[in-house]
Scaffold this active site. Structure first.
Site, PDB file in Angstrom:
ATOM      1  N   VAL A  59       0.867  -1.177   0.000  1.00 45.97           N
ATOM      2  CA  VAL A  59       0.000   0.000   0.000  1.00 45.97           C
ATOM      3  C   VAL A  59       0.901   1.223   0.000  1.00 45.97           C
ATOM      4  CG1 VAL A  59      -1.651   1.320   1.377  1.00 45.97           C
ATOM      5  CG2 VAL A  59      -1.849  -1.176   1.230  1.00 45.97           C
ATOM      6  N   HIS A 113      11.149  -4.911  18.955  1.00 44.52           N
ATOM      7  CA  HIS A 113       9.842  -4.642  19.552  1.00 44.52           C
ATOM      8  C   HIS A 113       9.412  -3.194  19.288  1.00 44.52           C
ATOM      9  CE1 HIS A 113      10.988  -7.955  22.679  1.00 44.52           C
ATOM     10  NE2 HIS A 113      10.530  -8.479  21.554  1.00 44.52           N
ATOM     11  N   HIS A 155       8.066  -9.038  25.503  1.00 46.21           N
ATOM     12  CA  HIS A 155       8.115  -9.239  24.055  1.00 46.21           C
ATOM     13  C   HIS A 155       6.715  -8.884  23.547  1.00 46.21           C
ATOM     14  CE1 HIS A 155      11.767 -11.926  24.593  1.00 46.21           C
ATOM     15  NE2 HIS A 155      11.409 -11.517  25.786  1.00 46.21           N
TER      16      HIS A 155
HETATM   17  C1  LIG Z   1      13.454 -10.976  14.487  1.00 43.62           C
HETATM   18  C2  LIG Z   1      12.255 -10.748  15.370  1.00 43.62           C
HETATM   19  C3  LIG Z   1      12.057 -11.572  16.464  1.00 43.62           C
HETATM   20  C4  LIG Z   1      10.959 -11.378  17.296  1.00 43.62           C
HETATM   21  N1  LIG Z   1      10.763 -12.233  18.349  1.00 43.62           N
HETATM   22  C5  LIG Z   1       9.684 -12.086  19.126  1.00 43.62           C
HETATM   23  C6  LIG Z   1       9.434 -12.996  20.198  1.00 43.62           C
HETATM   24  O1  LIG Z   1      10.189 -13.944  20.451  1.00 43.62           O
HETATM   25  N2  LIG Z   1       8.327 -12.788  20.957  1.00 43.62           N
HETATM   26  C7  LIG Z   1       7.478 -11.754  20.728  1.00 43.62           C
HETATM   27  O2  LIG Z   1       6.492 -11.629  21.459  1.00 43.62           O
HETATM   28  N3  LIG Z   1       7.691 -10.879  19.742  1.00 43.62           N
HETATM   29  C8  LIG Z   1       8.762 -11.015  18.932  1.00 43.62           C
HETATM   30  N4  LIG Z   1       8.989 -10.128  17.909  1.00 43.62           N
HETATM   31  C9  LIG Z   1       8.080  -8.968  17.785  1.00 43.62           C
HETATM   32  C10 LIG Z   1       6.808  -9.288  17.018  1.00 43.62           C
HETATM   33  O3  LIG Z   1       7.130  -9.976  15.827  1.00 43.62           O
HETATM   34  C11 LIG Z   1       6.080  -7.977  16.707  1.00 43.62           C
HETATM   35  O4  LIG Z   1       5.726  -7.328  17.911  1.00 43.62           O
HETATM   36  C12 LIG Z   1       4.802  -8.186  15.907  1.00 43.62           C
HETATM   37  O5  LIG Z   1       5.012  -8.951  14.746  1.00 43.62           O
HETATM   38  C13 LIG Z   1       4.238  -6.837  15.501  1.00 43.62           C
HETATM   39  O6  LIG Z   1       3.039  -7.050  14.818  1.00 43.62           O
HETATM   40  P1  LIG Z   1       2.481  -5.969  13.811  1.00 43.62           P
HETATM   41  O7  LIG Z   1       1.202  -6.509  13.292  1.00 43.62           O
HETATM   42  O8  LIG Z   1       2.493  -4.647  14.438  1.00 43.62           O
HETATM   43  O9  LIG Z   1       3.551  -5.863  12.633  1.00 43.62           O
HETATM   44  P2  LIG Z   1       4.123  -6.964  11.644  1.00 43.62           P
HETATM   45  O10 LIG Z   1       4.063  -8.314  12.251  1.00 43.62           O
HETATM   46  O11 LIG Z   1       5.429  -6.433  11.184  1.00 43.62           O
HETATM   47  O12 LIG Z   1       3.080  -6.956  10.444  1.00 43.62           O
HETATM   48  C14 LIG Z   1       3.005  -5.894   9.526  1.00 43.62           C
HETATM   49  C15 LIG Z   1       2.689  -6.477   8.168  1.00 43.62           C
HETATM   50  O13 LIG Z   1       2.419  -5.418   7.265  1.00 43.62           O
HETATM   51  C16 LIG Z   1       3.094  -5.655   6.045  1.00 43.62           C
HETATM   52  N5  LIG Z   1       3.352  -4.340   5.429  1.00 43.62           N
HETATM   53  C17 LIG Z   1       4.258  -3.410   5.776  1.00 43.62           C
HETATM   54  N6  LIG Z   1       4.155  -2.336   4.978  1.00 43.62           N
HETATM   55  C18 LIG Z   1       3.159  -2.578   4.121  1.00 43.62           C
HETATM   56  C19 LIG Z   1       2.582  -1.843   3.056  1.00 43.62           C
HETATM   57  N7  LIG Z   1       3.015  -0.620   2.725  1.00 43.62           N
HETATM   58  N8  LIG Z   1       1.573  -2.419   2.369  1.00 43.62           N
HETATM   59  C20 LIG Z   1       1.110  -3.658   2.698  1.00 43.62           C
HETATM   60  N9  LIG Z   1       1.624  -4.398   3.698  1.00 43.62           N
HETATM   61  C21 LIG Z   1       2.629  -3.852   4.400  1.00 43.62           C
HETATM   62  C22 LIG Z   1       4.362  -6.380   6.448  1.00 43.62           C
HETATM   63  O14 LIG Z   1       4.863  -7.120   5.360  1.00 43.62           O
HETATM   64  C23 LIG Z   1       3.850  -7.272   7.573  1.00 43.62           C
HETATM   65  O15 LIG Z   1       3.349  -8.487   7.081  1.00 43.62           O
HETATM   66  C24 LIG Z   1      10.061 -10.311  17.043  1.00 43.62           C
HETATM   67  C25 LIG Z   1      10.262  -9.486  15.936  1.00 43.62           C
HETATM   68  C26 LIG Z   1      11.339  -9.711  15.099  1.00 43.62           C
HETATM   69  C27 LIG Z   1      11.519  -8.812  13.903  1.00 43.62           C
END
Ligand SMILES: Cc1cc2nc3c(=O)[nH]c(=O)nc-3n(C[C@H](O)[C@H](O)[C@H](O)COP(=O)(O)OP(=O)(O)OC[C@H]3O[C@@H](n4cnc5c(N)ncnc54)[C@H](O)[C@@H]3O)c2cc1C
Length: 500
Positions: free
Chosen positions: A145, A437, A480
């Site tokens: 997007v 995070h 986390h």
């Molecule tokens: C390496 C790593 C290890 C982690 N380990 C842990 C753990 O052990 N325990 C824990 O609790 N948490 C962990 N986390 C944190 C956890 O993954 C995040 O808190 C969580 O995924 C955040 O969710 P979210 O929906 O905000 O974002 P995200 O999960 O990042 O989802 C956002 C989505 O939007 C998509 N997106 C982005 N921009 C666009 C766009 N312009 N158009 C369309 N789609 C788009 C992305 O591709 C993604 O799929 C970890 C994170 C990472 C990176």
């Protein structure tokens, strides 16, 4: 690791955003039902519980049957118990479960792992695979997007209405965009790093950021892309001179790794069921220093404007002033962790309650490019002073009778680092800004406090537009972040259904 913060962490959300948000359930009592609803917790077998001392409190913390699976793996390395005992040697309490509102002490944290298959349980397996066949559900991969389709202002309050999104292939070859129209509303869930960019490119954000990028402003919302928080982290390095089986030996030995693979593939058991670790110490400030009173008076004396970016809007400063008040309470509390020390991943420390605030803004030269992410870690000097208290405990930890059985020899930073000034110098070069995070860039809160979202997760000043991801968290919790995102999403689902 699939854990939760303390009740105090989530109660602080209601405090920093105000009574309207508190009353709408943005606090521990309001979120606990959603934490429970989002997850199915499976207890470990009696023999695993006995072998590893797994403890949990199903009644207080779980009981839901959500599609995200939480469980304990049928394997832990022996060093885990040694280090858990080392924390206990220091007098750190070990509660039965950290997920019931008091996430302090040394305790077990489940994995988001399916206990039947011993594979990761995550948004795809939990929320997509089961409904992918629906004819009204389309997942479009390979596209992003760029911005929102906003209608001209209408209605009594002359608000813009979100009417869809513009999308573009991500391969970089084809930059033509396609408009996708919404029927009911648009829900942004692009995460803390990308949600603010979509808003800013759509003309929703801080005036200075939009002006610099030559984007015409539709809704001035000073908080979009501000208030960026993460858990900074670093590692000390110790050589354990006593031989104890662990992952390093396994990965260096073909016979051991072959047997581990066989066990995993044939029995779903053994070391490959373990991803990192399942325990850690989460410590309040009072465990780390007897200088809490002077730290708190130093914090109380801080002006909100001193360490925020000079461009911070008065509303953002107002919101941060409320955060500082809450942080004084959180730093004073014995039930709110300020540092995390995960067990099983070396001598790692994560700073859970940063005072520094970063920014995630569009690139003014090229707004559709990846955003400018500025963590601004340690820009508030009190963060450095606090982390010195946090990091120094490792020397006491590795001098405990339990830890000494491992024969630890400190390699980094090494004994040349002795005084607080030495630690400050070392921390400034060794700190990593992210424990992965990121939160806070489209936060809950009234506009007057730099907030971006109302209590219903709707973007201020825009109709039919919500945000549901980690960016909504006004203050980073001491945990986390994934289970909190699932809980927020469950609450969002109820809010959306309530709206009809
Ligand atoms: C390496 C790593 C290890 C982690 N380990 C842990 C753990 O052990 N325990 C824990 O609790 N948490 C962990 N986390 C944190 C956890 O993954 C995040 O808190 C969580 O995924 C955040 O969710 P979210 O929906 O905000 O974002 P995200 O999960 O990042 O989802 C956002 C989505 O939007 C998509 N997106 C982005 N921009 C666009 C766009 N312009 N158009 C369309 N789609 C788009 C992305 O591709 C993604 O799929 C970890 C994170 C990472 C990176």
């Amino acid at each position: 690791m699939f854990d939760r913060g303390s009740a105090a962490d989530y109660d602080a959300w209601g405090d920093v955003t105000g009574p309207q948000y508190h009353d709408a359930g943005w606090n521990w009592d309001g979120l606990l039902p959603y934490f429970k609803k989002s997850t199915t917790f499976t207890t470990p077998s009696a023999s695993d519980a006995e072998n590893y001392d797994y403890t949990y409190d199903v009644e207080a913390a779980y009981g839901g049957n959500g599609s995200v699976q939480a469980s304990y793996p049928p394997f832990q390395w022996p060093g885990e118990k040694v280090m858990r005992n080392a924390w206990k040697d220091l007098g750190v309490p070990s509660p039965k479960d950290g997920a019931a509102g008091d996430a302090t002490g040394v305790f077990w944290l489940p994995s988001s792992q399916d206990p039947k298959t011993q594979t990761r349980s995550y948004s795809r397996t939990a929320h997509y695979d089961g409904v992918a066949h629906r004819r009204n559900y389309h997942l479009l991969v390979g596209h992003k997007v760029t911005d929102l389709l906003l209608g001209e202002p209408s209605g009594e309050e002359a608000q813009h209405e979100a009417q869809g999104v513009r999308i573009q292939p991500v391969d970089g070859k084809n930059i033509s965009s396609v408009a996708v129209h919404s029927v009911r509303e648009v829900i942004l869930a692009a995460g803390t790093i990308h949600t603010p960019g979509i808003l800013q490119r759509s003309g929703i954000g801080p005036k200075d950021v939009l002006t610099a990028a030559n984007i015409s402003m539709k809704v001035e919302l000073p908080g979009v892309g501000q208030n960026f928080q993460d858990h900074a982290m670093t590692n000390l390095f110790y050589n354990m001179t006593t031989d104890l089986p662990g992952p390093t030996q396994m990965f260096m030995n073909q016979t051991l790794i072959k047997e581990a693979r066989r066990q995993y593939e044939q029995e779903r058991k053994g070391p490959l069921t373990l991803s990192g670790g399942n325990s850690g110490a989460f410590l309040p400030l009072s465990t780390l220093t007897n200088e809490t009173t002077s730290i708190l008076s130093n914090l109380s004396a801080q002006l909100p404007s001193t360490y925020l970016p000079s461009s911070a809007h008065p509303a953002v400063l107002e919101g941060y002033a409320h955060q500082l008040e809450s942080l004084v309470d959180l730093f004073s509390s014995k039930q709110a962790a300020v540092f995390e020390y995960p067990i099983g991943v070396g001598a790692m420390i994560a700073f859970l309650k940063p005072l520094s605030r970063g920014t995630v803004n569009i690139n003014p030269q090229n707004p559709t490019a990846e955003p400018h992410v500025n963590y601004r870690t340690f820009t508030n000097p009190l963060d450095v002073a606090l982390t010195v208290h946090g990091v120094k405990i490792f020397r006491r930890l590795y001098a405990t009778p339990s830890a000494k059985t491992l024969g630890p020899v400190e390699l980094s930073p090494g004994q040349a680092v002795k005084t607080n000034e030495d630690w400050v110098r070392w921390l400034k070069t060794s700190i990593s800004p992210s424990f992965y995070h990121p939160v806070g860039t489209a936060a809950l809160g009234p506009k007057s406090r730099g907030g971006v979202l109302g209590p219903d997760l709707k973007v201020h000043g825009v109709q039919k537009l919500r945000v549901v991801d980690a960016s909504i968290m006004p203050l980073i919790p001491g945990t986390h972040t994934s289970s909190t995102v699932y809980a927020v999403a469950e609450k969002a689902a109820d809010l959306i259904v309530q709206d009809g």
